[in-house]
Design an enzyme around this catalytic site. Structure first.
Site, PDB file in Angstrom:
ATOM      1  N   GLU A 166     -17.514   5.893  -7.059  1.00  0.00           N
ATOM      2  CA  GLU A 166     -16.587   5.091  -6.252  1.00  0.00           C
ATOM      3  C   GLU A 166     -15.260   5.787  -5.976  1.00  0.00           C
ATOM      4  O   GLU A 166     -14.185   5.225  -6.231  1.00  0.00           O
ATOM      5  CB  GLU A 166     -16.342   3.733  -6.919  1.00  0.00           C
ATOM      6  CG  GLU A 166     -17.588   2.883  -7.005  1.00  0.00           C
ATOM      7  CD  GLU A 166     -17.288   1.415  -7.299  1.00  0.00           C
ATOM      8  OE1 GLU A 166     -16.122   1.061  -7.488  1.00  0.00           O
ATOM      9  OE2 GLU A 166     -18.248   0.623  -7.342  1.00  0.00           O
ATOM     10  N   GLU A 374     -25.145   0.287  -8.988  1.00  0.00           N
ATOM     11  CA  GLU A 374     -24.501  -0.899  -9.551  1.00  0.00           C
ATOM     12  C   GLU A 374     -24.771  -2.097  -8.656  1.00  0.00           C
ATOM     13  O   GLU A 374     -24.755  -1.982  -7.434  1.00  0.00           O
ATOM     14  CB  GLU A 374     -22.967  -0.761  -9.651  1.00  0.00           C
ATOM     15  CG  GLU A 374     -22.487   0.199 -10.694  1.00  0.00           C
ATOM     16  CD  GLU A 374     -20.957   0.291 -10.766  1.00  0.00           C
ATOM     17  OE1 GLU A 374     -20.259  -0.684 -10.426  1.00  0.00           O
ATOM     18  OE2 GLU A 374     -20.474   1.362 -11.151  1.00  0.00           O
TER      19      GLU A 374
HETATM   20  C1  BGP Z   1     -17.093  -0.994  -9.839  1.00  0.00           C
HETATM   21  C2  BGP Z   1     -16.925   0.010 -10.925  1.00  0.00           C
HETATM   22  C3  BGP Z   1     -17.368  -0.442 -12.257  1.00  0.00           C
HETATM   23  C4  BGP Z   1     -17.176  -1.914 -12.543  1.00  0.00           C
HETATM   24  C5  BGP Z   1     -17.537  -2.793 -11.376  1.00  0.00           C
HETATM   25  C6  BGP Z   1     -17.112  -4.222 -11.521  1.00  0.00           C
HETATM   26  O1  BGP Z   1     -16.051  -0.865  -8.937  1.00  0.00           O
HETATM   27  O2  BGP Z   1     -17.600   1.220 -10.629  1.00  0.00           O
HETATM   28  O3  BGP Z   1     -16.799   0.417 -13.199  1.00  0.00           O
HETATM   29  O4  BGP Z   1     -15.988  -2.198 -13.141  1.00  0.00           O
HETATM   30  O5  BGP Z   1     -17.011  -2.329 -10.167  1.00  0.00           O
HETATM   31  O6  BGP Z   1     -15.781  -4.360 -11.154  1.00  0.00           O
HETATM   32  P1  BGP Z   1     -14.769  -5.263 -11.902  1.00  0.00           P
HETATM   33  O7  BGP Z   1     -14.812  -4.843 -13.319  1.00  0.00           O
HETATM   34  O8  BGP Z   1     -13.444  -5.009 -11.262  1.00  0.00           O
HETATM   35  O9  BGP Z   1     -15.217  -6.657 -11.699  1.00  0.00           O
END
Ligand code: BGP
Length: 473
Positions: A166, A374
């Protein structure tokens, strides 16, 4: 033809070093930018940090045993760069390499395919101090050397690699909203740092070809496909602009080796375009990946934004529904809620069909395989008196997204795997420990580490069935 997942589909789940490991200063690890940033008062929800996280560093065997029991076929994790190079470069910390040796071997012993992320935001603080990390071209070679060390060490055992996680989302918060380190509001620096990251990504992929010739590598992109708020031409134009600036800027550069023309032209005219040096264009074309890693959570809807319109909004980091504010680029586009979609308590639009749309866009535009690295739902979970966690909302979310994956495969998308976010609960960068994503509940919260017990949620058993039936569930 029957709509089905391929037989070798990688049913996985994901995490990142800073969010799970803890042991932030153990066994020779140096501090990362996040170790420093989270200690600045007011930067994260209730000041939470990853010092202890969910103690995966000490409990990885227990966690992998739970993965094996669930039947997981792949586990995506990231390596902490300052665990390997405490100073970011120079002397390597053997103890850091040994930790990941053990982790990888334990996964393989349990028939779980390791999916290794090279960079999930935790750059060594030493490099930030020395030259500003991603703001200096020195980062390209230091990152390359770090990657080569990992290629040599793990290349014989790890087939799937993610280069940068990301870059788009991380740099947006680093240089525009100021919510990630270094925490500034500066669009010029945003584009310069992104350019350096693109070059580092390409260089790391070029080296990968040499050291891990049989492996597969790609970046993970935070992909929020855009929608127009209406069919009014000016909203359609806003949506086109958003696609160009919010998605194609990264996807084209990774997959085609050059920036999208309309956005580049605009940035040149507004004195925001990155500085090109000799060899840059050539290097970018060497970084074409084997697959596109997609981190999918939501679609974003855009409408026309007047020249004196919305710039920066506010992000919901508390779980108070409705506390999100729209953001935009004056003159081009602004975000707007999509009345057709439900949202999570963190105001993220829930849109399974959007995933199918995104997968198809990538397939048509780039013709590359896709790996969903993810996808998941962050919510408040409740540990019931009987010791269970009834997260039916998470099952609904994941099931509806997997249904759309199956449709996308039937549409012709070459989907090689799916990693839910996340396996265990973990630290959410800005939202603390109360925003939970895991199949496995961790008994801790913002205020107390409690006993860190691992408790499989209802969704854990559901996904077990999904894997067992190869997605028929
Ligand atoms: C993405 C990241 C993750 C994770 C996920 C959920 O942006 O790659 O590391 O954190 O999002 O986001 P958040 O924790 O802000 O809800």
């Amino acid at each position: 033809q029957k709509k089905a997942f391929p037989t070798d589909f990688l049913w996985g789940s994901a995490s990142a070093a800073y969010q799970v490991e803890g042991a932030w200063d153990e066994d020779g690890k140096g501090p990362s930018m996040w170790d420093s940033f989270t200690k600045i008062p007011g930067k994260t929800f209730k000041g939470t940090n990853g010092d202890v996280a969910v103690d995966h560093y000490h409990r990885y065997k227990e966690d992998i045993a739970l993965m094996a029991k669930q039947g997981l076929k792949a586990y995506r994790f990231s390596i902490s760069w300052p665990r390997i190079y405490p100073q970011g470069k120079g002397e390597v910390n053997e103890a850091g390499l040994v930790f990941y040796d053990q982790l990888i071997d334990e996964l393989i012993a349990n028939q779980i395919e390791p999916v290794l992320t090279l960079y999930h935001w935790d750059a060594p603080q030493a490099l930030a101090d020395e030259y500003g990390a991603w703001e200096s071209r020195e980062m390209i070679e230091d990152f390359n050397q770090y990657c080569i060390t990992l290629y040599k060490r793990y290349g014989d055992r790890v087939k799937y690699w993610v280069s940068l996680n990301e870059q788009n989302y991380n740099s947006n918060h680093a240089f525009i909203t100021a919510m990630h380190p270094p925490g500034v509001h500066d669009r010029k620096r945003f584009y310069e740092a992104n350019h350096i990251a693109f070059l580092a990504n390409a260089k790391a992929i070029e080296s990968f070809r040499q050291y891990v010739p049989n492996g597969k590598i790609g970046p993970s992109f935070a992909y929020s496909p855009s929608y127009p708020a209406s069919s009014q031409p000016r909203d359609m134009l806003a949506y086109e602009n958003a696609e160009e600036f919010q998605n194609n800027w990264w996807l084209d550069t990774y997959c085609l080796g050059h920036y999208p023309q309309v956005a580049l032209r605009y940035l040149q005219e507004h004195d925001l375009a990155p500085t090109f040096e000799e060899g840059d264009i050539e290097l970018l074309t060497k970084g074409i990946p084997d697959f596109v890693g997609v981190n999918y959570y939501q679609t974003i809807t855009y409408e026309f934004n007047p020249i004196d319109g919305v710039a920066e909004g506010k992000m919901n980091t508390t779980g108070q529904k409705g506390s999100n504010e729209d953001t935009g680029r004056p003159g081009l586009y602004k975000t707007t809620p999509n009345g057709h979609l439900e949202t999570s308590n963190w105001d993220w639009a829930i849109d399974p069909i959007g995933l199918r749309i995104g997968l198809r866009r990538i397939t048509s535009r780039y013709g590359l395989p896709v790996f969903i690295t993810e996808n998941g739902l962050g919510e408040f979970d409740k540990l019931e008196a009987d010791g269970s966690i009834q997260d039916d909302y998470r099952i609904d979310y994941l099931r509806s997204h997997l249904e759309q994956c199956r449709e996308a495969i039937a549409d012709g998308v070459d989907l090689i795997g799916y990693c839910s976010w996340s396996f265990t609960d973990l630290l959410s960068w800005l939202n603390g420990y109360q925003k939970r994503y895991g199949f496995v509940y961790i008994n801790r919260d913002e205020d107390s580490e409690k006993d860190m017990r691992r408790i499989p949620k209802k969704s854990y058993y559901w996904y077990q069935q999904v894997i067992e039936s190869n997605g028929e569930q």
